[in-house]
Design a protein around this motif. Structure first.
Motif, PDB file in Angstrom:
ATOM      1  N   THR A 329     -32.533  13.865  42.575  1.00 52.81           N
ATOM      2  CA  THR A 329     -31.897  12.556  42.748  1.00 52.81           C
ATOM      3  C   THR A 329     -30.646  12.682  43.607  1.00 52.81           C
ATOM      4  N   GLY A 330     -29.841  13.714  43.348  1.00 57.83           N
ATOM      5  CA  GLY A 330     -28.626  13.921  44.125  1.00 57.83           C
ATOM      6  C   GLY A 330     -28.923  14.158  45.588  1.00 57.83           C
ATOM      7  N   TYR A 331     -29.979  14.897  45.884  1.00 55.32           N
ATOM      8  CA  TYR A 331     -30.333  15.139  47.277  1.00 55.32           C
ATOM      9  C   TYR A 331     -30.687  13.819  47.965  1.00 55.32           C
ATOM     10  N   LEU A 332     -31.460  12.976  47.276  1.00 57.72           N
ATOM     11  CA  LEU A 332     -31.831  11.694  47.872  1.00 57.72           C
ATOM     12  C   LEU A 332     -30.613  10.790  48.047  1.00 57.72           C
ATOM     13  N   ILE A 333     -29.694  10.815  47.089  1.00 54.06           N
ATOM     14  CA  ILE A 333     -28.473  10.012  47.222  1.00 54.06           C
ATOM     15  C   ILE A 333     -27.694  10.442  48.464  1.00 54.06           C
ATOM     16  N   THR A 411     -29.724   3.818  48.814  1.00 48.49           N
ATOM     17  CA  THR A 411     -30.946   3.257  49.410  1.00 48.49           C
ATOM     18  C   THR A 411     -30.631   1.983  50.177  1.00 48.49           C
ATOM     19  N   ALA A 412     -29.741   1.155  49.630  1.00 47.59           N
ATOM     20  CA  ALA A 412     -29.344  -0.058  50.347  1.00 47.59           C
ATOM     21  C   ALA A 412     -28.678   0.288  51.674  1.00 47.59           C
ATOM     22  N   ALA A 413     -27.847   1.340  51.680  1.00 45.67           N
ATOM     23  CA  ALA A 413     -27.213   1.777  52.926  1.00 45.67           C
ATOM     24  C   ALA A 413     -28.259   2.210  53.945  1.00 45.67           C
ATOM     25  N   LEU A 414     -29.280   2.924  53.482  1.00 46.40           N
ATOM     26  CA  LEU A 414     -30.348   3.365  54.385  1.00 46.40           C
ATOM     27  C   LEU A 414     -31.113   2.175  54.961  1.00 46.40           C
ATOM     28  N   LEU A 415     -31.537   1.258  54.094  1.00 46.41           N
ATOM     29  CA  LEU A 415     -32.313   0.108  54.560  1.00 46.41           C
ATOM     30  C   LEU A 415     -31.488  -0.784  55.483  1.00 46.41           C
ATOM     31  N   ALA A 416     -30.211  -0.994  55.134  1.00 50.29           N
ATOM     32  CA  ALA A 416     -29.354  -1.830  55.973  1.00 50.29           C
ATOM     33  C   ALA A 416     -29.067  -1.170  57.314  1.00 50.29           C
ATOM     34  N   GLY A 417     -28.866   0.164  57.311  1.00 50.63           N
ATOM     35  CA  GLY A 417     -28.629   0.865  58.560  1.00 50.63           C
ATOM     36  C   GLY A 417     -29.819   0.781  59.494  1.00 50.63           C
ATOM     37  N   ALA A 418     -31.029   0.945  58.929  1.00 47.23           N
ATOM     38  CA  ALA A 418     -32.233   0.835  59.756  1.00 47.23           C
ATOM     39  C   ALA A 418     -32.402  -0.576  60.297  1.00 47.23           C
ATOM     40  N   ARG A 419     -32.145  -1.585  59.460  1.00 49.37           N
ATOM     41  CA  ARG A 419     -32.268  -2.960  59.927  1.00 49.37           C
ATOM     42  C   ARG A 419     -31.209  -3.291  60.975  1.00 49.37           C
ATOM     43  N   ALA A 420     -29.970  -2.775  60.804  1.00 48.77           N
ATOM     44  CA  ALA A 420     -28.910  -3.053  61.769  1.00 48.77           C
ATOM     45  C   ALA A 420     -29.217  -2.449  63.133  1.00 48.77           C
TER      46      ALA A 420
END
Length: 503
Positions: A329-333, A411-420
């Motif tokens: 979990t920490g690695y994914l975070i 995960t929200a940071a990842l999804l938002a970064g990809a969308r941005a």
């Protein structure tokens, strides 16, 4: 979404949820269960009705889950064996499920299993000489050790044994492996099955079964796995009761139907028909006004930024694995947060600002901004509730409460970064691209190897997010609504399932 398809989706969702919940209710018919703690270990005990041919105390089986599993994940074995007259004990071992103890090394679960076995022998309706073991993956290694240490264990079933370790195994050992599992699992089973008979262990008390068309997880739900396990245990304890056959897929199918219905209801909520006369401008549903995302990935610098984000994510993942009391979990975070941050910076540098049009400034989305909160709760519930009912434990315990929140933010940071950076549709290509360094790192040992085993689950959750995002965009939802929903529906199952260990 027009009115007629919207109503169709809504009705289909209601019917699917109703059918799934009904099937889950019927899956428990004839079985009784109780939950208790044995030496601090949460245990569910499942019993079936009295079956023809049974006499004296019942046989018992302690069913041990694997890494990132839970007692609830192994419940289909209780459905099969309890109906054959067994008393089935399903523990949540250290770091897993409802057990808040941290898991430092795999052998830390051995005393817990011994305590549950001792409790099984003390149950008034159990024959203490007919207690057996069944385990999967990490649990398979544990039951092999437990069976070898306790000569009173009548028989052992080890599914997907990760390695024999060269130690003497138990008597009456059945080894089951999925034909599509990594080669190491089959090699471990073959090595253990070939160990010569010695002492009071007769020739032929070991058998290896390869179940076709299944891998490390689906082997748990293959009908042949259940038939072979039941027949092996029956022969060892002299059980002549036949019960009602094997039903490993009933609970999974009911949960899947409930999941489908919940996702359809969420789709109807985010994609409800609007009555606007003109479609919304592109930026109103793809991201903040004033940015031209479509141009970012048309330049080589855009894809260079994506590659650099993946590489920097590996460093973030390494830090997260050390800093968080759950290495995977920490690695994914760390990986998701680092990649999302780099993508956001790249978006600011590579996308050109342009003046918002009057049409944009006067536009009001048909769904209010608070739909982000509703979408987040609905997205989490649409996945978590069906999985809780039909597959494995999804209620966070101990440190998992804050781990769910931390992974959801990353995960929200990842999804938002990809969308941005890429805008809708193309953000899926960005998400696929940044997964490649993560998979490569897991293969060569720079990231936890267990990531490869949960990769299909994580990929499926990202696909669900992509479908939800497409529906939300067509329905005119605010651009962050699917990101909020996706962050929760991806992070919650992953963070709860992965074990907590000593840091």
């Amino acid at each position: 979404m027009s009115m007629r398809p919207w109503w169709s989706v809504l009705v289909a969702g209601i019917l699917a949820v109703a059918a799934g919940l009904t099937a889950l209710f019927l899956a428990d018919r004839g079985l009784s269960g109780e939950s208790l703690r044995v030496g601090g270990v949460p245990v569910e005990i499942v019993r079936g009705p009295a079956v023809a041919g049974a006499s004296g105390g019942r046989p018992a089986v302690v069913v041990v889950h694997g890494y990132a599993g839970s007692g609830r994940l192994m419940r289909p074995f209780a459905d099969t064996l309890a109906r054959r007259g067994y008393v089935v004990l399903l523990p949540d071992l250290a770091g897993h499920g409802a057990n808040t103890r941290r898991l430092d090394v795999p052998s830390a679960i051995d005393p817990e299993i011994a305590a549950v076995v001792a409790h099984a022998r003390e149950l008034p309706d159990v024959d203490p000489d007919r207690v057996t073991l069944l385990g999967h993956s990490m649990g398979a290694g544990a039951v092999v050790r437990a069976g070898a240490a306790d000569p009173r264990i009548a028989a052992t079933v080890a599914i997907s044994l990760p390695g024999s370790g060269g130690a003497p195994g138990p008597r009456r050992l059945l080894l089951i492996v999925g034909a599509l599992e990594p080669a190491g699992f089959r090699a471990a089973g073959e090595q253990t099955a070939r160990e010569p008979a010695s002492g009071d262990r007769p020739v032929g008390d070991r058998r290896l079964v390869s179940v076709p068309f299944v891998e490390h997880i689906s082997v748990l739900y293959a009908p042949r796995t259940h038939r072979e396990a039941a027949a092996w245990l029956d022969a060892a304890v002299g059980n002549t009761a036949t019960g009602s056959g094997t039903v490993p897929l009933r609970r999974i199918a009911a949960g899947a139907l409930t999941l489908l219905g919940a996702l359809l209801l969420l789709t109807a909520a985010l994609g409800r028909p609007s009555h606007r006369l003109t479609p919304p401008p592109h930026d109103a549903v793809s991201g903040p006004a004033g940015l031209d995302r479509a141009a970012a990935l048309r330049r080589p610098a855009g894809w260079i930024a994506v590659g650099g984000a993946g590489l920097l994510g590996l460093a973030g993942g390494g830090i997260g694995a050390v800093a968080v009391p759950s290495p995977v979990t920490g690695y994914l975070i760390g990986y998701f947060a680092a990649v999302g941050g780099v993508l956001a910076i790249a978006a600011a540098a590579l996308t050109g600002a342009r003046r918002p049009s009057r049409r944009l400034s006067s536009y009001r989305p048909p769904l209010p901004r608070w739909t982000a909160v509703v979408a987040s709760a609905g997205g989490g519930a649409a996945v978590v509730v069906p999985v809780q009912l039909g597959l494995t434990l999804m209620v966070p315990h101990g440190d998992r409460w804050w781990l769910v929140g931390a992974l959801a933010l990353a995960t929200a940071a990842l999804l938002a970064g990809a969308r941005a950076l890429a805008g809708p549709v193309w953000d899926l290509a960005v998400l696929a691209a940044i997964a490649m360094p993560l998979a490569a790192a897991a293969v060569i040992g720079l990231a936890p190897g267990f990531l490869l085993l949960i990769a299909p689950l994580v990929a499926l959750l990202f696909v669900l997010y992509a479908l939800l995002a497409a529906v939300a965009r067509r329905g005119g939802a605010t651009w962050w609504s699917p990101i909020a929903a996706g962050a929760v529906m991806i992070a919650w199952p992953v963070a709860v399932a992965l074990p907590v260990s000593v840091g």
